[in-house]
Design an enzyme around this catalytic site. Structure first.
Site, PDB file in Angstrom:
ATOM      1  N   GLY A  10      12.975  42.847  37.356  1.00  0.00           N
ATOM      2  CA  GLY A  10      13.989  41.972  37.293  1.00  0.00           C
ATOM      3  C   GLY A  10      13.959  40.694  38.850  1.00  0.00           C
ATOM      4  CB  SER A 251      36.555  27.363  42.909  1.00  0.00           C
ATOM      5  OG  SER A 251      37.064  27.616  44.278  1.00  0.00           O
ATOM      6  NE  ARG A 298      39.316  35.839  42.739  1.00  0.00           N
ATOM      7  CZ  ARG A 298      38.206  35.836  43.608  1.00  0.00           C
ATOM      8  NH1 ARG A 298      37.094  37.320  42.713  1.00  0.00           N
ATOM      9  NH2 ARG A 298      37.571  34.656  43.709  1.00  0.00           N
TER      10      ARG A 298
END
Lengths: 665, 281
Positions: A10, A251, A298
């Site tokens: 990775g 956003s 959220r």
């Protein structure tokens, strides 16, 4: 002894920072990455990277408070020593990123500018325009290129990690990987292997993650015997743009600037949104949460949007779930001034101007808090022992996990702008431990009998040939992937119910059986993306099953894991005495739940089925306390819990004194 | 808004220039795709893969193409779409069909060796970054405190250059950037092939992106300490003087990077550097 070598799997922030630090320490590195490392998923991060800094310090911030916010945000499921170490390193990490040329935004005076992110009161977040992840990734990519030019690092880009090579004692001695171009399968002997392969978003079909985030590398380690921690903790972002190919982040600032979320009261109303009168619109957040309106936290926004589409059937579109996020009532000039950056993203990918037409958005899988289980060596002051070979080590000797694919840092829920930090920190921090591990070895992996490596290659070659040679299979891997994504998204994201999870487990198992019958439409042996994808798909199932089973078994609500059947209630009493009594009961229940469930989920794969055990969490620095956001009666509960904590600490003087006590922010 | 004329169209054709491997013949294949809302070229290629047959019903292997972030920030999915080089993820089907009704044409970039179908080998881009030493040569990664202060103005000039995602649009559009394709010889080792490739790359044009990166690092407070090394690379064969000032690069850059400004700066800096070197100072 022959030259020792480390393989890093990775090339995102974690893999790059580990590689460059190892190279600096004189350790030879081979990097293996599906894509040129500069194209890794870390480029997608927009917001920023957190640290306590000179500005916030003046206002009372400290590394301890960053540590505390991360633990509280993670609902205490994070082991505390690694998080503490990370928070104390954070200012140094950002200094280093500044030195290697990240174009951070500046203040008038030339210092790094900071912004505020969720879950904290302080402006801790350093940022570089709206592309902080990209800028950090490029700076590290450049350092790695420099080490590559010096000959210290070799990159194998467009190579797929197929699995670790374990010897008879179960010790990792290297990896097997396959070229995505020539399809050659090759062994890479290694004295230590670092897996930094990111998150498994593709298990959910479409997510905010990149197409390379299949989770296959972590799954291949898991299948080889590595343990997997906290799989059920998957962060879902409330507002993303649902595309036919992927879900792109929108956003939170759109709601912050006055955006209203609604659906037509008539299911799948065919009229254009502008033609639907106010009386026929359901502003469900405003109606259900009159106090907070569209700016509910959220997780609540995520749950409500999900509920309105899945359970109420009020999605704007018939065949695709979405709700309107409406900014059209705000003057154009104001939108241009405050939100132009994010509105351009919507315009670019949807071809629609959100200043004229409401945006269509839906929550999207965004980040996996869970990942490969990794350990650490705790220091006397509750942090980590620097240079210990145990830091970030999986249960397989010589096999390490860092970055998003490691489960250690974010507990039950990740704070914004902490992921870039955890990736770079874990990458930098793992390197000295690995160097010390290598110094303790008596023999280099490349000196081991070649039969070990040849055997491993042969095994993977057989799997590959079998897949290519399979004829008459009735299944299409791309369609099975879609179905898997649908099942996982329905049952194992925002709102979780045991009956749905049990059903999903069966469905995932059925899909897994069907995936074994995939036939390939491409049977060639040159750049065969078909076979690479099919392998990745097959390897999604062990993690998918672990996510579902972990969620099924965990009968509580914690961070991103929400089960309404086990939610802690608000207080109902209206008089003080009644409330106090209720709060006592609430705290008893909270304490009992903490005893039972404040544990890491640790999964091993037995006969291809996830086997779950639970492991105690190191909460030695900060005693657990309830997260009370939005709960009626929060102040009383907070009062009772704090009193109990003080009593406990009076009787156990050795327990650490937390600087910050229970809060309801 | 999207014109209703095209959203109501039920199907459209995709013409793809395919090639099975390096150095092989290419051929066109045409697919018929059902129109869906909000499609981009990536989702078109996904439908082609799932479908598995051409417009005339012949079985067809999935088209190979590169992609990753799908947000136009990783640079992977660059290809030539309806004759224009760009990222497939931000190429919206409805817009493409407005410009050219009924059909979308996809071909690989022409300045890089084709690996397969729409996949090309862009390693020359990364090699060019090595040539110009596009990095800040810090002493090491220990804790040495913060970097030097920079003004807002400096950051605002550097940030656009730092957004280069090595996608290849600028060099595809550049008339001076010629394709360099080194074919692997039978029995040639990885290392030998790599070395031969790099040698060929190192004698050819750097291209606008790498020149702009050299400018970026020569602006950095620490990076400028070894500015001469980068100028040396810009001065050498395939350096900044190879630019013919066609200015195509800046018009195709998806990030709007002021590439021609960078090239002009690099040219001036190389001139000054050469004169200084001539006088031995």
């Amino acid at each position: 002894m022959a030259q020792q070598k480390v393989v890093v799997v990775g090339g995102g922030l974690a893999g790059l920072s580990a590689s460059m630090k190892l190279a600096e320490l004189g350790v030879a590195v081979d990097m293996i990455s599906l894509v040129p490392v500069k194209r890794s998923h870390s480029v997608c991060a927009q917001g920023g990277i957190n640290s306590c800094n000179d500005q916030t310090r003046q206002l009372g911030d400290s590394e301890w408070k960053h540590f505390d916010d991360t633990i509280y945000g993670g609902d205490f499921l994070n082991h505390q020593p690694p998080v503490k170490e990370m928070a104390y390193w954070a200012p140094r990490v950002i200094d280093l990123m500044d030195r290697v040329g990240v174009t951070f935004n500046r203040t008038q005076e030339g210092f790094l500018d900071r912004r505020r992110f969720g879950g904290t009161l302080y402006k801790r977040t350093a940022f570089s325009g709206a592309t902080t992840g990209q800028q950090l990734l490029y700076a590290l990519d450049e350092q790695v290129r420099r080490r590559e030019a010096e000959g210290a690092i070799r990159k194998f880009e467009a190579w797929d990690f197929l699995g670790p090579i374990l010897d008879d004692e179960g010790v990792c001695r290297g990896v097997v990987a396959q070229s995505l171009l020539t399809m050659e399968i090759r062994s890479f002997p290694a004295d230590a292997v670092v897996v930094a392969s990111g998150g498994p978003g593709l298990i959910y079909g479409r997510s905010t993650m990149s197409m390379v985030c299949t989770g296959s590398a972590a799954s291949r380690c898991f299948q080889a015997g590595a343990k997997y921690g906290n799989p059920e903790f998957i962060q879902v972002h409330p507002t993303a743009i649902p595309g036919a190919d992927k879900l792109r982040l929108m956003s939170e600032s759109a709601r912050g600037e006055g955006g209203r979320v609604w659906v037509p009261r008539t299911p799948q109303d065919t009229r254009a949104p502008q033609d639907i009168p106010d009386s026929e619109r359901y502003y469900f957040l405003e109606e259900r949460y009159p106090e907070y309106g569209n700016l509910v936290p959220r997780d609540i926004a995520t749950r409500e949007i999900f509920d309105i589409c899945v359970n109420e059937g009020l999605s704007v579109e018939n065949d695709r779930m979405c709700v309107y996020l409406d900014l059209t009532h705000i003057p154009r000039e104001e939108l241009d001034r405050k939100l132009s950056g994010i509105l351009e993203i919507y315009e670019k990918f949807q071809g629609v101007d959100p200043r004229d037409t409401p945006m269509k958005i839906f929550p999207a899988v965004h980040y996996s808090m869970g990942g490969l289980w990794a350990g650490y060596e705790r220091s006397a002051d509750g942090g980590l022992v620097s240079g210990s070979p145990d830091n970030q080590l999986t249960n397989i000797p010589n096999l390490y996990a860092i970055g998003e694919c490691d489960y250690q840092y974010h507990g039950a829920n990740r704070l914004g702008a902490n992921s870039l930090l955890s990736c770079i920190f874990s990458g930098l921090f793992v390197a000295p431990g690995i160097r010390n591990l290598l110094s303790s070895h008596k023999q280099a992996a490349s000196e081991l009998p070649s039969s070990l490596f040849e055997g491993a290659v042969k095994q993977h070659q057989e799997r590959h040939d079998l897949l290519l040679g399979r004829t008459g299979g009735s299944e299409n891997p791309y369609l099975i992937h879609q179905e898997l994504g649908n099942v996982m998204t329905r049952a194992a994201t925002v709102v979780r119910r045991n009956d749905q999870l049990a059903e999903a487990y069966q469905q995932v198992s059925d899909l897994e059986a069907r995936a074994q019958k995939c036939s390939l439409s491409d049977t060639g042996n040159w750049t065969n993306q078909n076979v690479v994808f099919t392998k990745a798909l097959i390897d999604m199932f062990p993690i998918a099953k672990s996510i579902v089973k972990g969620a099924l078994q965990r009968d509580e609500c914690r961070g991103a894991h929400f089960k309404p059947d086990f939610a802690m209630p608000s207080l109902k009493s209206t008089d003080d005495a009644g409330r106090r009594e209720e709060a006592e009961g609430w705290c008893d229940r909270f304490a009992a739940n903490t005893d039972k469930w404040l544990k890491s989920t640790v999964v091993s794969l037995k006969d291809n089925e996830p086997d779950i055990t639970y492991e105690d969490i190191d909460t030695s620095s900060i005693p657990p306390r309830p997260r009370l956001y939005g709960l009626v009666g929060a102040e009383v509960i907070d009062e009772v819990w704090t009193e109990r904590l003080r009593q406990k600490q009076a009787t156990q003087p050795e327990a650490a004194q937390p600087e910050a006590v229970a809060g309801s922010a | 808004m999207i014109s209703s004329q095209h959203t109501s169209a039920k199907q459209f054709q995709v013409r793809v220039l395919r090639q099975d491997g390096p150095g092989q013949e290419n051929r066109w294949e045409v697919y018929k795709i059902d129109h869906e809302p909000d499609m981009n070229v990536i989702s078109v290629l996904q439908r082609v893969a799932a479908k598995g047959q051409t417009i005339d019903g012949r079985a067809s292997s999935p088209v190979a193409w590169d992609c990753s972030c799908l947000e136009e920030v990783c640079g992977s999915c660059t290809m030539v779409i309806n004759g224009r080089v760009r990222q497939a993820c931000s190429a919206l089907v409805d817009r493409l069909l407005e410009d050219k009704p009924g059909e979308i044409e996809l071909r690989p970039m022409t300045k890089f060796p084709v690996v397969r179908d729409l996949c090309v080998d862009r390693s020359r881009k990364f090699r060019a970054l090595q040539r110009v030493k596009a990095w800040v040569p810090v002493d090491g990664y220990n804790d040495m405190g913060a970097g030097q202060k920079q003004s807002m103005g400096e950051q605002e000039e550097s940030y656009p250059l730092a957004q280069c995602m090595s996608c290849g649009c600028c060099v595809e559009a550049c008339p001076q950037y010629q394709k360099v394709e080194v074919i692997r010889e039978a029995g040639e080792s990885d290392e030998a092939f790599e070395a031969r490739k790099n040698e060929a790359y190192d004698n050819s044009f750097l291209g606008p992106a790498a020149i702009s990166q050299a400018v970026l690092f020569n602006r950095n407070p620490t990076g400028k300490m070894n500015a001469d090394e980068r100028l040396e690379a810009l001065k050498g064969p395939g350096g900044v003087h190879a630019c013919g000032n066609a200015q195509n690069c800046v018009s195709v850059c998806p990030k709007g990077i002021p590439l021609t400004t960078s090239i002009a700066r690099a040219g001036r800096a190389v001139t000054v550097y050469s004169i200084k070197k001539w006088f031995g100072s």
